[in-house]
Write a protein that holds these residues in place. Structure first.
Motif, short mmCIF file in Angstrom:
data_model
loop_
_atom_site.label_atom_id
_atom_site.label_comp_id
_atom_site.label_asym_id
_atom_site.label_seq_id
_atom_site.Cartn_x
_atom_site.Cartn_y
_atom_site.Cartn_z
N GLN A 1 0.85 -1.19 0.00
CA GLN A 1 0.00 0.00 0.00
C GLN A 1 0.89 1.24 0.00
OE1 GLN A 1 -2.45 -0.31 3.49
NE2 GLN A 1 -3.69 -2.00 2.67
N TRP A 2 0.69 2.12 -0.98
CA TRP A 2 1.43 3.39 -0.99
C TRP A 2 0.67 4.39 -0.13
CZ3 TRP A 2 0.55 8.30 -3.58
CH2 TRP A 2 1.64 9.17 -3.46
N ARG A 3 1.35 5.00 0.83
CA ARG A 3 0.70 5.92 1.76
C ARG A 3 1.32 7.31 1.73
NH1 ARG A 3 -1.22 2.48 7.06
NH2 ARG A 3 -2.26 0.80 5.89
N GLY A 4 1.85 7.68 0.59
CA GLY A 4 2.44 9.00 0.45
C GLY A 4 3.90 8.99 0.89
N SER A 5 4.13 9.22 2.17
CA SER A 5 5.50 9.27 2.67
C SER A 5 6.08 7.89 2.92
CB SER A 5 5.55 10.09 3.97
OG SER A 5 4.74 9.50 4.96
N THR A 6 5.24 6.86 2.96
CA THR A 6 5.72 5.51 3.21
C THR A 6 5.00 4.51 2.31
OG1 THR A 6 4.06 5.04 4.92
CG2 THR A 6 6.16 6.00 5.66
N HIS A 7 5.60 3.35 2.18
CA HIS A 7 4.93 2.17 1.65
C HIS A 7 4.64 1.23 2.81
CE1 HIS A 7 6.55 3.52 -2.25
NE2 HIS A 7 5.63 2.74 -2.81
N ARG A 8 3.42 0.76 2.92
CA ARG A 8 3.09 -0.29 3.90
C ARG A 8 3.24 -1.64 3.18
NH1 ARG A 8 -0.39 -1.11 8.31
NH2 ARG A 8 0.76 0.64 9.23
N LEU A 9 4.22 -2.41 3.63
CA LEU A 9 4.44 -3.74 3.08
C LEU A 9 3.84 -4.77 4.02
CD1 LEU A 9 8.23 -3.50 2.07
CD2 LEU A 9 6.22 -2.82 0.74
N TYR A 10 3.10 -5.69 3.46
CA TYR A 10 2.59 -6.84 4.21
C TYR A 10 3.41 -8.05 3.79
CZ TYR A 10 -1.38 -3.92 5.52
OH TYR A 10 -2.17 -2.92 6.01
N ARG B 1 13.36 2.82 -3.55
CA ARG B 1 13.83 3.14 -4.90
C ARG B 1 13.20 2.20 -5.93
NH1 ARG B 1 20.32 4.24 -3.89
NH2 ARG B 1 20.04 6.07 -2.53
N GLU B 2 12.96 0.96 -5.49
CA GLU B 2 12.33 0.00 -6.37
C GLU B 2 11.33 -0.81 -5.56
OE1 GLU B 2 13.51 -3.75 -9.27
OE2 GLU B 2 15.05 -2.33 -8.63
N THR B 3 10.07 -0.72 -5.93
CA THR B 3 9.03 -1.41 -5.18
C THR B 3 9.07 -2.90 -5.49
OG1 THR B 3 7.62 0.55 -5.35
CG2 THR B 3 6.57 -1.49 -4.69
N PRO B 4 9.18 -3.75 -4.47
CA PRO B 4 9.21 -5.20 -4.73
C PRO B 4 7.87 -5.67 -5.30
CG PRO B 4 9.05 -4.77 -2.38
CD PRO B 4 9.29 -3.46 -3.04
N ALA B 5 7.92 -6.74 -6.08
CA ALA B 5 6.72 -7.28 -6.70
C ALA B 5 5.97 -8.15 -5.71
CB ALA B 5 7.09 -8.10 -7.93
N LEU B 6 4.67 -8.27 -5.90
CA LEU B 6 3.89 -9.19 -5.09
C LEU B 6 4.44 -10.61 -5.26
CD1 LEU B 6 0.22 -7.96 -5.72
CD2 LEU B 6 1.67 -7.53 -3.73
N GLY B 7 4.58 -11.29 -4.16
CA GLY B 7 5.11 -12.64 -4.19
C GLY B 7 6.62 -12.71 -4.12
N ALA B 8 7.30 -11.57 -4.19
CA ALA B 8 8.76 -11.57 -4.13
C ALA B 8 9.24 -11.94 -2.74
CB ALA B 8 9.30 -10.21 -4.53
N GLU B 9 10.36 -12.64 -2.67
CA GLU B 9 10.97 -12.95 -1.38
C GLU B 9 11.79 -11.77 -0.91
OE1 GLU B 9 13.16 -16.53 -0.97
OE2 GLU B 9 11.46 -17.83 -1.40
N VAL B 10 11.62 -11.41 0.35
CA VAL B 10 12.33 -10.27 0.93
C VAL B 10 12.82 -10.65 2.33
CG1 VAL B 10 11.05 -8.50 -0.34
CG2 VAL B 10 10.21 -9.28 1.89
N THR B 11 13.75 -9.84 2.82
CA THR B 11 14.21 -9.95 4.20
C THR B 11 13.82 -8.68 4.94
OG1 THR B 11 16.09 -11.32 3.57
CG2 THR B 11 16.21 -10.26 5.71
#
Length: 350
Positions: free
Chosen positions: A297-306, A322-332
């Motif tokens: 969710q883009w919230r203006g000053s932040t992205h809310r990542l679930y 700088r680069e928004t991760p894709a849905l389903g992408a693996e992250v740390t």
């Protein structure tokens, strides 16, 4: 006039339904106390018990050193502002503000000056001759506050006073209420709200209510940074609440050992780990957890990542991606040990 408020084991019931259960709480002279909680939590009932609109089935209510439990509302010396302003539509602004003074049989000669003082304090002096229908919602709320202040109360009761305003007006009125508090340092304010932003912004302390009982009480900073219960953690601000097993200096979650303060919970116990979303970072770091992006969710000053981690969904508020991760992408994701709070199982009441 300096007064505090004290609840001594106050209970209120309607028939067999207990709507306020054994409330013990003190509002110090000059303090702003917010009663925060969901609908039906007992917060408005507590305020109405102070006002004299409901009668406790047990316990006592004090204003200053006076036991006011059995006194009618007009003899309690309080000012009150409610959600819908309750202005008289056929009266001009100055007449509305004067109403409480006349009800108290204040000397007629002094009423115009008291009205002018209250209107000046709330920024409504230029609107004295207008009718409520000629005012905006925010202006009507200022008039309601001026009416409450005109009697120079030692106690001011505010029952969700901003709930009928839009977001922009609410923000402006929060600033005005904060200014009024600075100008009236001797007035005790009991402020009922279900809005955590209002409570965090205005209150010296917050009493968290749920299911007719007081669950927690402390300064906004204490309740936000170091909540005592899961309910407080979830209701005062946003929180990730993770089920963990406690070790020695660490906890186990999703197959990972996380370094967090554990001094107050014995090893082997089940507990809940509380981490605020804005304290969770994206990428490698201490207390790293692997997961997959479930929602963004883009919230203006932040992205809310679930982020789904072993069946648990973590919330992370991340700035300047700088680069928004894709849905389903693996992250740390990661968080610092000092940013986590361990909540022992079974802690539910203040």
């Amino acid at each position: 006039m300096t007064s505090g408020i004290r609840f001594e084991n106050v209970s209120v019931a309607y028939g067999r339904s207990v709507v306020l259960d054994s409330l013990d709480l003190t509002v110090e002279p000059g303090e702003v106390m917010a009663l925060l909680g969901p609908s039906g939590s007992g917060k408005t009932t507590a305020l109405r018990a102070v006002a004299g609109f409901v009668q406790p089935v047990s316990g006592r209510v004090f204003i200053g050193d006076r036991d006011v439990t059995g006194l009618p509302p007009h003899r309690r010396g309080i000012g009150m502002v409610v959600q819908q302003y309750a202005l008289f539509p056929h009266m001009r602004v100055e007449e509305n503000v004067a109403f409480g003074l006349r009800a108290q049989k204040a000397p007629k000669r002094g009423i115009p000056a008291r009205v002018a003082e209250a209107l000046e304090m709330t920024g409504m002096a230029a609107y004295a001759r207008r009718y409520p229908r000629e005012l905006s919602g925010g202006q009507q709320q200022r008039v309601a506050i001026a009416r409450a202040l005109a009697i120079r109360p030692g106690v001011l009761l505010l029952d969700e006073p901003l709930s009928a305003l839009d977001a922009q007006l609410r923000s402006g009125m929060l600033a005005e209420l904060a200014r009024l508090h600075r100008e009236l340092p001797d007035v005790s304010i009991l402020y009922v709200t279900h809005d955590q932003v209002e409570a965090l912004t205005l209150a010296d302390r917050i009493a968290v209510m749920d299911r007719a009982r007081l669950r927690d009480c402390g300064t906004p900073q204490e309740l936000y940074r170091r909540p005592r219960t899961e309910f407080t953690a979830s209701f005062v601000g946003n929180a990730n609440l993770l089920p963990v097993t406690v070790g020695s200096g660490s906890v186990s979650f999703a197959g990972a050992d996380l370094k967090v303060p554990t001094a107050e919970v014995p090893p082997g116990a089940s507990a809940t780990l509380c981490v605020r979303p804005h304290l969770i970072g994206l990428g490698d770091g201490p207390n790293a957890l692997r997961g997959t992006i479930a929602e963004i969710q883009w919230r203006g000053s932040t992205h809310r990542l679930y982020v789904d981690v072993d069946g648990h969904r973590l919330k992370a508020d991340v700035r300047e991606l700088r680069e928004t991760p894709a849905l389903g992408a693996e992250v740390t994701v990661h968080f610092a040990p000092e940013d986590a709070v361990l909540l022992a199982a079974g802690v539910s009441d203040a």
